[in-house]
Design a protein around this motif. Structure first.
Motif, short mmCIF file in Angstrom:
data_model
loop_
_atom_site.label_atom_id
_atom_site.label_comp_id
_atom_site.label_asym_id
_atom_site.label_seq_id
_atom_site.Cartn_x
_atom_site.Cartn_y
_atom_site.Cartn_z
N UNK A 153 8.83 2.27 17.18
CA UNK A 153 8.98 1.75 15.62
C UNK A 153 7.67 2.62 15.09
N UNK A 154 7.49 2.99 13.90
CA UNK A 154 6.46 3.52 13.35
C UNK A 154 5.73 2.66 12.59
N UNK A 155 4.21 2.60 13.04
CA UNK A 155 3.62 1.40 12.50
C UNK A 155 2.60 2.31 11.75
N UNK A 156 2.28 1.90 10.54
CA UNK A 156 0.99 2.40 9.62
C UNK A 156 0.30 1.30 9.02
N UNK A 157 -1.00 1.36 8.98
CA UNK A 157 -1.82 0.88 8.23
C UNK A 157 -2.08 1.44 6.55
N UNK A 196 0.65 -1.18 0.21
CA UNK A 196 -0.09 -0.08 -0.09
C UNK A 196 0.74 1.22 0.18
N UNK A 197 0.05 2.22 -0.26
CA UNK A 197 0.62 3.57 -0.42
C UNK A 197 -0.36 4.76 0.19
N UNK A 198 -1.43 4.33 0.61
CA UNK A 198 -2.47 5.32 1.19
C UNK A 198 -2.80 5.01 2.33
N UNK A 199 -2.72 5.92 3.57
CA UNK A 199 -2.88 5.84 4.92
C UNK A 199 -4.39 5.79 5.02
N UNK A 200 -4.79 5.10 5.95
CA UNK A 200 -6.29 5.22 6.48
C UNK A 200 -6.86 6.77 6.48
N UNK A 201 -8.06 6.95 6.37
CA UNK A 201 -8.48 8.32 6.25
C UNK A 201 -8.31 8.96 7.66
N UNK A 202 -8.70 8.06 8.76
CA UNK A 202 -8.48 8.43 10.12
C UNK A 202 -7.21 8.88 10.70
N UNK A 205 -2.61 -3.46 4.71
CA UNK A 205 -1.57 -4.15 5.60
C UNK A 205 -0.84 -3.37 6.57
N UNK A 206 -0.24 -4.05 7.45
CA UNK A 206 0.74 -2.98 8.48
C UNK A 206 2.23 -2.74 7.87
N UNK A 207 2.64 -1.67 8.13
CA UNK A 207 3.98 -1.33 7.64
C UNK A 207 4.51 -0.77 8.93
N UNK A 208 5.73 -1.50 9.27
CA UNK A 208 6.54 -1.24 10.41
C UNK A 208 7.81 -0.30 9.98
N UNK A 209 7.93 0.57 10.15
CA UNK A 209 9.24 1.43 9.58
C UNK A 209 9.35 1.27 8.16
N UNK A 210 8.30 1.66 7.41
CA UNK A 210 8.08 1.57 6.09
C UNK A 210 8.03 0.04 5.61
N UNK A 211 8.40 -1.00 6.17
CA UNK A 211 8.65 -2.27 5.76
C UNK A 211 7.23 -2.99 5.91
#
Length: 446
Positions: free
Chosen positions: A34-38, A12-18, A46-52
């Motif tokens: 760690x920077x965790x993003x969905x 993915x490349x788009x963050x959740x709107x929230x 998917x989860x991304x942890x430190x951009x991975x």
């Protein structure tokens, strides 16, 4: 309750709107969180942890029920979820040692157990405790996300049917989520729900629209989770924070209302089949993975219903299956296979009635994939007196003394005890740390 899409390839490349205003890593943190993003790309999350990208291979660990972190590492797991922070120090230390990410559970008051969300003082005190938890653990590098509460939607009428909880439950959760988003922009937040119940989810999301992902807990229904979540109309991604064997509420009962547990072989088969349907082959693009329940041993209707370990630490066939999924191969030594168990020539679903002080035989049908010599242990216990609700603590019933007439090669002949409700359990060991087993409830009456 009581717990993968772990194998979905989600990019993915788009963050959740929230979370569009979040995700900027704070500078100057001593523990370097760690920077965790969905993220979403081409309809997949998917989860991304430190951009991975991080694909969850997870289990549920309730520290008091068992916490063999080394075994989880050897099995190929990379994550676990908790229900409280009671043992967070030990759990995070193990996570750091073995490279696990942790979905940190925060215990929240439930109406099921008497918490009153109309009590402003109690709600405020709870909020204060949650704030302290977030501040204490937000910077640990092995935190994956925050799991706020467990099955807060679980509440029963007197006849055992579900009823709606006070909507103020979710108002309180919204305040907590807002605080976490502000205090800790590095980790997403979720709430768990018992089952996929459209009406429950609708109320919750109307009051907590800022939640990052939905978490549902399903057992036999795991195979239908993709369709059920689609039918809710929810656009957010979701996790399966508990999955496992058929729940005791999903299984047949005896004529005297005792739950019938699957023996270990068919139980392991069923979990694997439902994982394939609900997680591995989930095509929704919204499933973030799941956590198998549970990496330990607990008493809930029986001592073996949900735990992937026996009380003595022996590992079951379910762990072998997870190992195969996570690593691509089975462990060198596999668990004994138990296919069925009979008492007086009958299966548990046949409603086994015995007469006191009469001779009866139980027989277990087991095999050993590694040709190890099997060792059998038979136990007769009373039935649970007070059945727990919502996975809370349940006392294991006492083992009773019986007169044994034969115990040889999977056959066990004994004299039936006095009148009452009982269960015969068999544990089948390979003496190399693996085990299978099963049980049959029976009624003794004249």
């Amino acid at each position: 309750m009581r717990k993968h899409g772990i194998f979905l390839v989600l990019i993915g490349t788009f963050f959740l709107s929230c979370t569009t205003t979040r995700g900027q890593k704070k500078e100057g943190n001593d523990n370097n969180p760690s920077l965790v993003q969905v993220k979403e790309v081409e309809g997949q999350y998917n989860f991304f942890v430190n951009e991975e990208k991080f694909e969850v291979k997870g289990v549920g660990i309730n520290y008091a029920d068992g916490h063999d972190f080394e075994a989880l590492h050897k099995a190929g797991g990379n994550a676990f979820r908790t229900w409280t922070v009671k043992n967070a120090e030990q759990e995070l230390a193990a996570a750091e040692k073995y490279g696990f990410m942790v979905a940190m559970g925060i215990s929240i008051g439930k109406e099921l157990y008497g918490f009153d969300y109309n009590d402003r003082r109690a709600v405020a005190e709870q909020f204060k405790k949650v704030k302290a938890i977030i501040k204490r653990y937000k910077n640990h590098p092995n935190v994956l996300c925050w799991v706020v509460g467990n099955e807060l939607n679980l509440l029963f009428n007197e006849n055992g049917t579900l009823r709606p909880v006070n909507p103020k439950v979710y108002d309180a959760m919204a305040d907590i989520i807002d605080f976490i988003h502000k205090e800790d922009p590095n980790h997403p937040v979720t709430i768990t729900f018992a089952g996929v119940i459209k009406e429950h989810l609708k109320v919750a999301l109307e009051r907590c629209p800022q939640i990052d992902m939905v978490s549902v807990q399903v057992y036999g229904d795991l195979e239908n989770v993709e369709e059920r979540m689609k039918n809710t109309g929810i656009k957010k991604p979701y996790m399966i924070t508990e999955f496992g064997p058929m729940g005791f509420w999903e299984m047949p009962k005896t004529e005297w209302n005792r739950e019938i547990e699957e023996v270990s072989g068919p139980k392991a088969d069923g979990i694997l089949e439902r994982m394939q349907k609900g997680l591995i082959n989930n095509k929704s693009g919204k499933c973030l993975g799941g956590f198998a329940f549970e990496w330990g041993q607990k008493q809930e209707r029986t001592p073996t219903w949900y735990g992937m370990f026996h009380k003595d630490g022996s590992q079951t066939e379910t762990i072998d299956n997870l190992t195969k999924l996570w690593t691509g191969k089975y462990p060198e030594n596999q668990a004994p296979r138990v296919d069925s168990l009979l008492l007086d020539g009958k299966k548990a679903v046949d409603n086994v009635y015995l007469k006191p002080n009469q001779k009866y035989t139980a027989e277990v049908f087991a095999s050993e994939p590694d040709n190890d010599t099997l060792v059998y242990k038979w136990i007769v216990s009373k039935e649970v007196i007070k059945r727990s609700q919502g996975g809370e603590k349940e006392l294991e019933p006492p083992v009773i003394n019986i007169e044994v007439l034969l115990d040889k090669e999977g056959k066990f002949t004994f004299l039936a005890p006095k009148e009452g409700e009982y269960r015969i359990l068999v544990y089948v060991y390979d003496n190399k740390g693996k085990a299978g087993g099963g049980n049959v409830p029976f009624m003794v009456k004249r």
